[in-house]
Scaffold this motif. Structure first.
Motif, short mmCIF file in Angstrom:
data_model
loop_
_atom_site.label_atom_id
_atom_site.label_comp_id
_atom_site.label_asym_id
_atom_site.label_seq_id
_atom_site.Cartn_x
_atom_site.Cartn_y
_atom_site.Cartn_z
N HIS A 83 -11.32 4.00 -4.63
CA HIS A 83 -10.84 5.35 -5.12
C HIS A 83 -11.54 6.52 -4.37
O HIS A 83 -10.95 7.48 -4.54
N GLU A 86 -4.20 4.75 -13.10
CA GLU A 86 -4.11 5.42 -11.46
C GLU A 86 -3.47 4.23 -10.55
O GLU A 86 -3.03 4.67 -9.54
N GLU A 135 -2.62 4.80 -6.62
CA GLU A 135 -3.74 4.34 -5.82
C GLU A 135 -3.36 3.32 -4.89
O GLU A 135 -3.73 3.40 -3.64
#
Length: 416
Positions: A388, A283, A287
């Motif tokens: 996150h 990710e 991200e």
């Protein structure tokens, strides 16, 4: 519900990692046992080792599991120092002046307990360790290594080691700073150390999951990583060590990890580590862009409140290569960082300061002092780190609370 803005300290466990941890912990089995449960646990460990190596562009044999980043840093510094002292008499350490205490304290221990010498690499105002400064710090070693290589007709690490007797045992510079988020030119620094035949260690705990971290391409000999900074469990990490890295173990027992780290392996923690790291790396690009936008809005809006706030280090809007995308480090004049932290906490915003507490007295950040900030200015530091689970709502909550918090903190300090 609190707005959590302290991901640099620890980030909440990912759902996938939690599920993997629960599943494996229910199976049991010692990975060193030869019966069925033990072999099954060993298979989980080795599969996880391969996943972690793949995510960081390392060989599985280079992944040495530890109890976390602190142990990995200690093994890298103390273990390499002991090996180099024994093999070539090297007793000098060359270390970045803004390292985490997991590196600084082992260095200080070696100085006090074993007579090691240390050369500190001081950063510039942005927090960068300059390549030329490292080169200057090991110039005698480079000259000696080049002379030996010319005589041997080869440019080998063994030749450099032989020429480096009594010289530098190890160089250690972190990949990205845990307080101000500055990213170092690791590959360039490692190349200078390699030219001198000196092992290079980098603490990549903050970098992994936010930046592209390629162990093979970095040129580092040793690299520290930790599970709980990428959404894995607390209590597990790894030291990536090239196969020719020489390390004297700190802990003796079963010699489970390449004979340099003993102790029963935590199969459940290692499995969760691998799952979290794999997800974080997959990710990462998306991200990093999301966090950069959040970070820039937080910084820009805080500066726009006309409270005299400034940014520690260097910040360029939209940049996610020179500063960690999730790092916002602010200086609030006329305030003590601890007062700001407690007032923000009372307002439902969790963050951190860069200060340390010694003998019950708050001390300004060694990172900011090394970067040239006056002590009075460094005392008003706030670190806000995104991860996150961070949302626009977290940033909004901080910005809404900040003016009132600053006013109260300044009244308490007598600066209002």
């Amino acid at each position: 519900m609190s707005a959590y803005l302290d991901h640099a300290a620890t980030t909440p466990m990912r759902a996938s990692a939690r599920a993997a941890w629960i599943e494996q912990s229910e199976r049991g089995g010692n990975p060193s046992s030869l019966h069925t449960s033990g072999r099954a646990a060993r298979a989980v460990v080795e599969e996880s080792r391969e996943e972690i190596a793949g995510a960081l562009s390392a060989r599985p044999s280079e992944v040495v599991f530890t109890s976390g980043g602190t142990e990995a840093d200690n093994l890298a510094i103390k273990g390499t120092y002991a090996a180099r002292l024994a093999s070539v008499g090297a007793r000098r350490l060359v270390v970045g002046g803004i390292e985490h205490h997991a590196v600084l304290d082992p260095v200080e221990h070696l100085v006090k307990a074993q007579g090691a010498e240390v050369t500190w690499l001081e950063p510039d105002r942005c927090g960068h360790i300059l390549v030329d400064d490292l080169r200057a710090a090991i110039t005698p070693v480079l000259a000696s290594a080049n002379s030996a290589n010319s005589a041997d007709g080869a440019n080998s690490a063994d030749g450099a080691d032989g020429a480096d007797a009594g010289g530098v045992a190890v160089v250690s510079v972190m990949w990205a700073n845990n307080e101000v988020g500055t990213v170092q030119p690791v590959a360039e620094l490692a190349a200078v150390a390699r030219e001198a035949g000196v092992p290079f260690h980098t603490d990549a705990v903050q970098a992994v999951g936010q930046l592209p971290v390629d162990f093979a391409a970095s040129g580092a000999d040793l690299m520290t990583v930790s599970a709980h900074k990428v959404g894995g469990p607390v209590g597990v990490g790894a030291l990536l060590a090239r196969r020719d890295a020489r390390l004297v173990p700190l802990v003796h027992g079963g010699g489970q990890e390449r004979q340099v780290r003993s102790g029963t392996l935590d199969a459940a923690g290692i499995r969760a580590f691998a799952v979290a790291l794999t997800e974080a790396v997959a990710e990462r690009d998306v991200e990093a862009k999301r966090l950069t936008v959040l970070r820039d809005r937080l910084i820009g809006s805080a500066l726009g409140l006309e409270l005299g706030i400034s940014v520690s280090g260097c910040w360029t809007e939209g940049d996610a290569t020179d500063r960690l995308p999730g790092n916002a480090h602010l200086l609030v004049p006329g305030c003590e960082g601890d007062s700001l932290l407690y007032l923000l906490d009372a307002a439902g915003v969790e963050c951190s300061t860069g200060s340390a507490c010694q003998a019950g007295v708050p001390q300004p950040s060694h990172v900011l002092l090394a970067m040239g900030y006056p002590e009075a200015e460094a005392r008003g530091a706030l670190r806000l780190s995104l991860g996150h689970t961070s949302t626009d709502g977290d940033v909004d909550a901080f910005l809404a609370a900040l003016p009132g918090v600053v006013e109260r903190a300044r009244r308490a300090s007598g600066a209002a």
